[in-house]
Design a protein around this motif. Sequence first.
Motif, PDB file in Angstrom:
ATOM      1  N   ARG A  75      -6.354  -5.684  -8.425  1.00  0.00           N
ATOM      2  CA  ARG A  75      -6.948  -4.505  -7.793  1.00  0.00           C
ATOM      3  C   ARG A  75      -5.920  -3.395  -7.594  1.00  0.00           C
ATOM      4  NH1 ARG A  75     -11.184  -6.522  -3.117  1.00  0.00           N
ATOM      5  NH2 ARG A  75     -12.338  -8.013  -4.394  1.00  0.00           N
ATOM      6  N   GLN A  76      -4.674  -3.793  -7.334  1.00  0.00           N
ATOM      7  CA  GLN A  76      -3.652  -2.791  -7.032  1.00  0.00           C
ATOM      8  C   GLN A  76      -2.680  -2.573  -8.185  1.00  0.00           C
ATOM      9  OE1 GLN A  76      -2.461  -2.115  -2.700  1.00  0.00           O
ATOM     10  NE2 GLN A  76      -2.072  -4.303  -3.006  1.00  0.00           N
ATOM     11  N   GLU A 111       0.915  -7.936  -6.615  1.00  0.00           N
ATOM     12  CA  GLU A 111      -0.450  -7.449  -6.425  1.00  0.00           C
ATOM     13  C   GLU A 111      -0.796  -7.356  -4.941  1.00  0.00           C
ATOM     14  OE1 GLU A 111      -4.707  -6.814  -6.603  1.00  0.00           O
ATOM     15  OE2 GLU A 111      -2.976  -6.178  -7.781  1.00  0.00           O
ATOM     16  N   GLU A 143       7.013  -1.529  -4.257  1.00  0.00           N
ATOM     17  CA  GLU A 143       6.246  -1.703  -3.021  1.00  0.00           C
ATOM     18  C   GLU A 143       6.947  -0.991  -1.870  1.00  0.00           C
ATOM     19  OE1 GLU A 143       6.412  -5.024  -0.652  1.00  0.00           O
ATOM     20  OE2 GLU A 143       8.260  -5.863  -1.461  1.00  0.00           O
ATOM     21  N   HIS A 152      -6.411 -11.547  -0.225  1.00  0.00           N
ATOM     22  CA  HIS A 152      -5.283 -11.866  -1.083  1.00  0.00           C
ATOM     23  C   HIS A 152      -5.343 -13.316  -1.526  1.00  0.00           C
ATOM     24  CE1 HIS A 152      -2.686  -8.369   0.664  1.00  0.00           C
ATOM     25  NE2 HIS A 152      -3.557  -7.968  -0.232  1.00  0.00           N
ATOM     26  N   LYS A 197      -0.979  -1.803 -11.390  1.00  0.00           N
ATOM     27  CA  LYS A 197      -1.467  -1.028 -12.529  1.00  0.00           C
ATOM     28  C   LYS A 197      -0.545  -1.081 -13.739  1.00  0.00           C
ATOM     29  CE  LYS A 197      -5.070   0.893 -10.420  1.00  0.00           C
ATOM     30  NZ  LYS A 197      -4.922   0.287  -9.092  1.00  0.00           N
ATOM     31  N   TYR A 254       1.619  -0.548  -0.915  1.00  0.00           N
ATOM     32  CA  TYR A 254       2.145   0.566  -1.704  1.00  0.00           C
ATOM     33  C   TYR A 254       1.790   1.901  -1.057  1.00  0.00           C
ATOM     34  CZ  TYR A 254       2.651  -3.004  -5.330  1.00  0.00           C
ATOM     35  OH  TYR A 254       2.997  -4.130  -6.027  1.00  0.00           O
ATOM     36  N   PRO A 280       1.393   1.380  -8.581  1.00  0.00           N
ATOM     37  CA  PRO A 280       2.014   0.070  -8.367  1.00  0.00           C
ATOM     38  C   PRO A 280       2.497  -0.539  -9.684  1.00  0.00           C
ATOM     39  CG  PRO A 280       0.009   0.255  -7.075  1.00  0.00           C
ATOM     40  CD  PRO A 280       0.039   1.444  -7.988  1.00  0.00           C
TER      41      PRO A 280
END
Length: 272
Positions: free
Chosen positions: A210-211, A58, A85, A110, A213, A62, A68
């Motif tokens: 958040r990133q 996460e 990544e 993070h 998917k 990317y 991701p």
Amino acid sequence: NEITSEQAEKCIQQIYYRRTTFNDNDMRKSICGSLKHLGSDLYTSPVHFLHELIQNAEDNFYEPSIIPCLRIELNHGYILLSNNEQGLRARDVFAICSLAVSTKTIEQEHIGEKGVGFKSVFGASNEPMLISHAWKFHFHVPGLDAMSYITPLWITDKDLPKCISKQISTFPQYTHLYLPLKFQAHTSEANSFLDQVIKAVDPCILLNMRQLKKLEIVDERQNKVTIIEKQFIGSTKLEEQSSVTFEDFTFLHLSGSVIRLHTSTGYSTFRV
């Protein structure tokens, strides 16, 4: 910045030299004690390492054009994680090869710690191997002492196990983490551990990301593939109440997102 394979190898060899020639015995004993704790005793759950690695995925960087994704392949004797990544940076490698160094900043918002979180993989494997663009190295514990937890060993393409070479050659731009299990392959202990790993992948974990998917879980033991994918549907807000009071705080105009999780059994929609 991109580095060459020769530069990456030189960097790993320099770290190896510093770790193996560190002769302050008292300090070395102190560091070794901390490393043992971080490496295998820090977490009570045997599969906590998976949550750490998902969090690292996460937190990675990317390209804007890609979705991701983290692929988790399990077989009788190993786990292979592949992440699309941008790739390891030198600072990431130094963090992984250090006692308790993080590459995360407050500005990045993070949660994970790439260096600290990586140590949790030693709960599953004594010889974790990392392949990311020019970087190819592994660890071997127990070595002379617990410094082996942060002493990288350079490898070449011919050192890559055949069981993972196809995945790595198919996706050479991914970062791959190969974890040969501590447990003997094809035993009840190994199968029980792998089953726990699969159960630990809660589809709802993507709701907090958040990133990241997409999660792809490939169980080679049963030729079974499970794909969990998050889709952003749109924004939402609380229509009935313009404000919500909780304890001594009042929240105005709360809003959120509508998220749809797709799995092999269908999909579920959440307001978060």
